[in-house]
Design a protein around this motif. Structure first.
Motif, PDB file in Angstrom:
ATOM      1  N   VAL A   1       0.849  -1.196   0.000  1.00 54.93           N
ATOM      2  CA  VAL A   1       0.000   0.000   0.000  1.00 54.93           C
ATOM      3  C   VAL A   1       0.883   1.244   0.000  1.00 54.93           C
ATOM      4  CG1 VAL A   1      -1.782   1.315   1.216  1.00 54.93           C
ATOM      5  CG2 VAL A   1      -1.851  -1.193   1.248  1.00 54.93           C
ATOM      6  N   THR A   2       0.593   2.159  -0.924  1.00 52.34           N
ATOM      7  CA  THR A   2       1.327   3.418  -1.020  1.00 52.34           C
ATOM      8  C   THR A   2       0.349   4.587  -1.023  1.00 52.34           C
ATOM      9  OG1 THR A   2       3.098   2.399  -2.336  1.00 52.34           O
ATOM     10  CG2 THR A   2       2.925   4.805  -2.408  1.00 52.34           C
ATOM     11  N   VAL A   3       0.614   5.600  -0.202  1.00 52.26           N
ATOM     12  CA  VAL A   3      -0.132   6.850  -0.279  1.00 52.26           C
ATOM     13  C   VAL A   3       0.777   7.876  -0.946  1.00 52.26           C
ATOM     14  CG1 VAL A   3       0.557   7.629   2.047  1.00 52.26           C
ATOM     15  CG2 VAL A   3      -1.500   8.577   0.959  1.00 52.26           C
ATOM     16  N   VAL A   4       0.233   8.605  -1.925  1.00 48.18           N
ATOM     17  CA  VAL A   4       1.007   9.562  -2.715  1.00 48.18           C
ATOM     18  C   VAL A   4       0.507  10.971  -2.419  1.00 48.18           C
ATOM     19  CG1 VAL A   4       1.696  10.284  -5.026  1.00 48.18           C
ATOM     20  CG2 VAL A   4       1.359   7.847  -4.522  1.00 48.18           C
ATOM     21  N   HIS A   5       1.460  11.874  -2.182  1.00 46.81           N
ATOM     22  CA  HIS A   5       1.143  13.284  -1.931  1.00 46.81           C
ATOM     23  C   HIS A   5       1.814  14.137  -3.015  1.00 46.81           C
ATOM     24  CE1 HIS A   5      -0.584  12.574   2.083  1.00 46.81           C
ATOM     25  NE2 HIS A   5       0.369  11.685   2.228  1.00 46.81           N
ATOM     26  N   PRO A   6       1.149  14.337  -4.155  1.00 47.26           N
ATOM     27  CA  PRO A   6       1.726  15.197  -5.183  1.00 47.26           C
ATOM     28  C   PRO A   6       1.682  16.666  -4.764  1.00 47.26           C
ATOM     29  CG  PRO A   6      -0.007  13.752  -6.068  1.00 47.26           C
ATOM     30  CD  PRO A   6      -0.127  13.747  -4.582  1.00 47.26           C
ATOM     31  N   GLY A   7       2.729  17.397  -5.152  1.00 45.39           N
ATOM     32  CA  GLY A   7       2.708  18.845  -4.984  1.00 45.39           C
ATOM     33  C   GLY A   7       2.055  19.477  -6.207  1.00 45.39           C
ATOM     34  N   GLY A   8       2.674  20.515  -6.738  1.00 43.64           N
ATOM     35  CA  GLY A   8       2.075  21.231  -7.875  1.00 43.64           C
ATOM     36  C   GLY A   8       2.380  20.561  -9.194  1.00 43.64           C
ATOM     37  N   ILE A   9       1.587  19.576  -9.565  1.00 39.80           N
ATOM     38  CA  ILE A   9       1.791  18.837 -10.811  1.00 39.80           C
ATOM     39  C   ILE A   9       1.065  19.560 -11.946  1.00 39.80           C
ATOM     40  CG2 ILE A   9       1.693  16.592 -11.927  1.00 39.80           C
ATOM     41  CD1 ILE A   9       3.278  16.673  -9.276  1.00 39.80           C
ATOM     42  N   ARG A  10       1.709  19.665 -13.103  1.00 36.26           N
ATOM     43  CA  ARG A  10       1.152  20.396 -14.240  1.00 36.26           C
ATOM     44  C   ARG A  10       0.076  19.552 -14.936  1.00 36.26           C
ATOM     45  NH1 ARG A  10       5.680  21.292 -16.878  1.00 36.26           N
ATOM     46  NH2 ARG A  10       5.350  19.661 -18.418  1.00 36.26           N
ATOM     47  N   THR A  11      -1.143  19.673 -14.422  1.00 34.68           N
ATOM     48  CA  THR A  11      -2.288  18.964 -14.997  1.00 34.68           C
ATOM     49  C   THR A  11      -3.401  19.961 -15.273  1.00 34.68           C
ATOM     50  OG1 THR A  11      -3.404  18.513 -12.885  1.00 34.68           O
ATOM     51  CG2 THR A  11      -1.684  16.956 -13.565  1.00 34.68           C
ATOM     52  N   ARG A  12      -4.562  19.448 -15.696  1.00 33.59           N
ATOM     53  CA  ARG A  12      -5.698  20.317 -15.999  1.00 33.59           C
ATOM     54  C   ARG A  12      -6.558  20.613 -14.783  1.00 33.59           C
ATOM     55  NH1 ARG A  12      -8.852  17.602 -20.920  1.00 33.59           N
ATOM     56  NH2 ARG A  12      -9.372  16.257 -19.158  1.00 33.59           N
ATOM     57  N   ILE A  13      -6.093  20.246 -13.585  1.00 28.36           N
ATOM     58  CA  ILE A  13      -6.960  20.343 -12.417  1.00 28.36           C
ATOM     59  C   ILE A  13      -7.370  21.785 -12.122  1.00 28.36           C
ATOM     60  CG2 ILE A  13      -5.096  20.478 -10.706  1.00 28.36           C
ATOM     61  CD1 ILE A  13      -6.894  18.642  -8.923  1.00 28.36           C
ATOM     62  N   ALA A  14      -6.478  22.761 -12.391  1.00 27.55           N
ATOM     63  CA  ALA A  14      -6.845  24.155 -12.147  1.00 27.55           C
ATOM     64  C   ALA A  14      -7.942  24.604 -13.108  1.00 27.55           C
ATOM     65  CB  ALA A  14      -5.619  25.057 -12.282  1.00 27.55           C
ATOM     66  N   GLN A  15      -7.767  24.252 -14.403  1.00 25.80           N
ATOM     67  CA  GLN A  15      -8.760  24.671 -15.393  1.00 25.80           C
ATOM     68  C   GLN A  15     -10.098  23.976 -15.175  1.00 25.80           C
ATOM     69  OE1 GLN A  15      -5.676  23.571 -16.168  1.00 25.80           O
ATOM     70  NE2 GLN A  15      -4.678  25.453 -16.883  1.00 25.80           N
ATOM     71  N   SER A  16     -10.057  22.723 -14.739  1.00 26.62           N
ATOM     72  CA  SER A  16     -11.295  21.963 -14.585  1.00 26.62           C
ATOM     73  C   SER A  16     -11.875  22.050 -13.182  1.00 26.62           C
ATOM     74  CB  SER A  16     -11.056  20.492 -14.949  1.00 26.62           C
ATOM     75  OG  SER A  16     -10.078  19.923 -14.088  1.00 26.62           O
ATOM     76  N   SER A  17     -11.183  22.754 -12.285  1.00 25.13           N
ATOM     77  CA  SER A  17     -11.647  22.819 -10.903  1.00 25.13           C
ATOM     78  C   SER A  17     -12.925  23.650 -10.805  1.00 25.13           C
ATOM     79  CB  SER A  17     -10.571  23.430 -10.007  1.00 25.13           C
ATOM     80  OG  SER A  17     -10.348  24.783 -10.347  1.00 25.13           O
TER      81      SER A  17
ATOM     82  N   SER B   1       3.642  23.181 -11.802  1.00 26.03           N
ATOM     83  CA  SER B   1       4.802  23.256 -12.701  1.00 26.03           C
ATOM     84  C   SER B   1       5.526  21.931 -12.862  1.00 26.03           C
ATOM     85  CB  SER B   1       5.790  24.311 -12.183  1.00 26.03           C
ATOM     86  OG  SER B   1       6.227  23.984 -10.873  1.00 26.03           O
ATOM     87  N   TYR B   2       5.264  20.956 -12.007  1.00 27.92           N
ATOM     88  CA  TYR B   2       6.009  19.701 -12.047  1.00 27.92           C
ATOM     89  C   TYR B   2       5.453  18.811 -13.161  1.00 27.92           C
ATOM     90  CZ  TYR B   2       8.936  16.081  -9.839  1.00 27.92           C
ATOM     91  OH  TYR B   2       9.907  15.155  -9.567  1.00 27.92           O
ATOM     92  N   PRO B   3       6.290  18.255 -14.034  1.00 26.08           N
ATOM     93  CA  PRO B   3       5.800  17.473 -15.177  1.00 26.08           C
ATOM     94  C   PRO B   3       5.034  16.228 -14.738  1.00 26.08           C
ATOM     95  CG  PRO B   3       8.107  18.059 -15.471  1.00 26.08           C
ATOM     96  CD  PRO B   3       7.763  18.385 -14.046  1.00 26.08           C
ATOM     97  N   PRO B   4       3.844  15.989 -15.281  1.00 24.39           N
ATOM     98  CA  PRO B   4       3.065  14.803 -14.881  1.00 24.39           C
ATOM     99  C   PRO B   4       3.743  13.498 -15.247  1.00 24.39           C
ATOM    100  CG  PRO B   4       2.044  15.912 -16.751  1.00 24.39           C
ATOM    101  CD  PRO B   4       3.122  16.824 -16.245  1.00 24.39           C
ATOM    102  N   GLU B   5       4.523  13.482 -16.340  1.00 24.63           N
ATOM    103  CA  GLU B   5       5.211  12.252 -16.716  1.00 24.63           C
ATOM    104  C   GLU B   5       6.286  11.887 -15.687  1.00 24.63           C
ATOM    105  OE1 GLU B   5       7.053  15.642 -19.208  1.00 24.63           O
ATOM    106  OE2 GLU B   5       5.063  15.029 -18.469  1.00 24.63           O
ATOM    107  N   LYS B   6       6.903  12.902 -15.093  1.00 27.11           N
ATOM    108  CA  LYS B   6       7.904  12.650 -14.054  1.00 27.11           C
ATOM    109  C   LYS B   6       7.220  12.141 -12.779  1.00 27.11           C
ATOM    110  CE  LYS B   6      11.961  14.753 -11.907  1.00 27.11           C
ATOM    111  NZ  LYS B   6      12.796  15.989 -11.797  1.00 27.11           N
ATOM    112  N   ALA B   7       6.059  12.727 -12.470  1.00 24.68           N
ATOM    113  CA  ALA B   7       5.293  12.266 -11.308  1.00 24.68           C
ATOM    114  C   ALA B   7       4.873  10.809 -11.479  1.00 24.68           C
ATOM    115  CB  ALA B   7       4.058  13.147 -11.103  1.00 24.68           C
ATOM    116  N   ALA B   8       4.402  10.462 -12.676  1.00 24.81           N
ATOM    117  CA  ALA B   8       3.979   9.077 -12.939  1.00 24.81           C
ATOM    118  C   ALA B   8       5.142   8.113 -12.791  1.00 24.81           C
ATOM    119  CB  ALA B   8       3.380   8.979 -14.342  1.00 24.81           C
ATOM    120  N   ALA B   9       6.310   8.486 -13.296  1.00 23.75           N
ATOM    121  CA  ALA B   9       7.483   7.621 -13.176  1.00 23.75           C
ATOM    122  C   ALA B   9       7.855   7.401 -11.713  1.00 23.75           C
ATOM    123  CB  ALA B   9       8.661   8.232 -13.926  1.00 23.75           C
ATOM    124  N   GLU B  10       7.728   8.443 -10.896  1.00 23.35           N
ATOM    125  CA  GLU B  10       8.043   8.306  -9.467  1.00 23.35           C
ATOM    126  C   GLU B  10       7.040   7.391  -8.770  1.00 23.35           C
ATOM    127  OE1 GLU B  10       8.905  11.907  -7.296  1.00 23.35           O
ATOM    128  OE2 GLU B  10       9.678  12.869  -9.101  1.00 23.35           O
TER     129      GLU B  10
END
Length: 277
Positions: A182-198, A221-230
């Protein structure tokens, strides 16, 4: 537990039509996972599925579902458990944002956000946990947030949902120790559409809404592809907790050092950062 084997079984990923979920689909496909992708955006989901099929050789199945509808979430859970008894990885990634103070956010708006960000996580975990248990070496990932580490003003509903995901996941990890990773993930400011779709509370003025979304977007600003790899690396290594980007790690440190005063400290840090630009 041994390292996770991505080539064995199906990985279920919610919120797969964009952002971190989309990038997870690509990374997992390249690692050899069969995929069951979920999103409410049918067009975006099919676009991602077609790209992933071209990127890998394992099967990709899609499920269009609105996780804000409790009945739909329960139906989806039953469908996934029946259709994919080989599931070895569940990633509860889908989430929405809702700005506004507690008094500005209506009961209906608050409940809508909790349904997607928290109740759907519990519902899908409950539905698929017997399947994960039946497949030794399985793993569960739940995405909390930076706002599952700190709770700033104007984010009462969102922080409530993400702290709930954090608590649920940490307690479940202890219960499943040695059985399911089990892993819990805490992303910071990931560059996704969440702001536009919020969403912003209906009682918030148009000017306040524009300012709120613009401020939120500047944090991403953090790249989503980098977040996914992590995240995939954390699954492989069976890490119990993952913080992504300094925008999550610094607030987490401040909250640990000064739990009663971190909002003031964060304000000073943010003002200093703006002056340095």
């Amino acid at each position: 537990m041994d390292r996770f084997d991505f080539t064995r079984g199906t990985a279920v990923v919610t919120g797969a039509a964009s952002g971190i979920g989309e990038q997870l689909a690509h990374v997992l496909a390249r690692r050899g996972s069969a995929l069951a992708l979920v999103d409410r955006d049918a067009e975006g989901l099919e676009r991602v599925a077609e790209a992933v099929r071209a990127d890998g050789t394992r099967p990709v199945t899609t499920y269009v579902a609105d996780l804000g509808d409790d009945a739909a979430a329960h139906a989806l859970g039953a469908t996934l458990a029946a259709a994919h008894p080989d599931t070895t990885l569940l990633v509860n990634n889908a989430g929405v944002a809702l700005g506004g103070t507690f008094e500005q956010v209506s009961e209906e708006e608050f409940d809508w956000l909790m349904a997607i960000n928290y109740r759907a996580v519990v519902t899908l975990t409950r539905a698929l946990l017997p399947v994960l248990r039946a497949n030794p070496g399985s793993h569960l990932v739940n995405l909390s947030s930076l706002f599952g580490l700190i709770a700033p003003p104007g984010q009462v509903a969102y922080a409530t949902s993400k702290f709930a995901v954090r608590g649920f996941t940490e307690a479940l990890r202890a219960e499943l120790a040695g059985q399911v990773g089990v892993t819990v993930v805490h992303p910071g400011g990931i560059r996704t559409r969440i702001a536009q779709s919020s969403r912003v509370a209906a009682s918030v003025s148009a000017g306040e809404e524009a300012s709120e979304k613009a401020a939120f977007d500047r944090l991403l600003s953090y790249p989503p592809e980098k977040a996914a790899a992590e995240i995939v690396d954390a699954v492989e290594r069976r890490r119990p907790r993952l913080l992504i980007a300094l925008s999550a790690k610094v607030p987490d440190l401040l909250a640990r050092i000064a739990p009663a005063h971190y909002t003031t400290l964060l304000g000073l840090v943010m003002r200093a950062a703006r002056r340095s630009k």
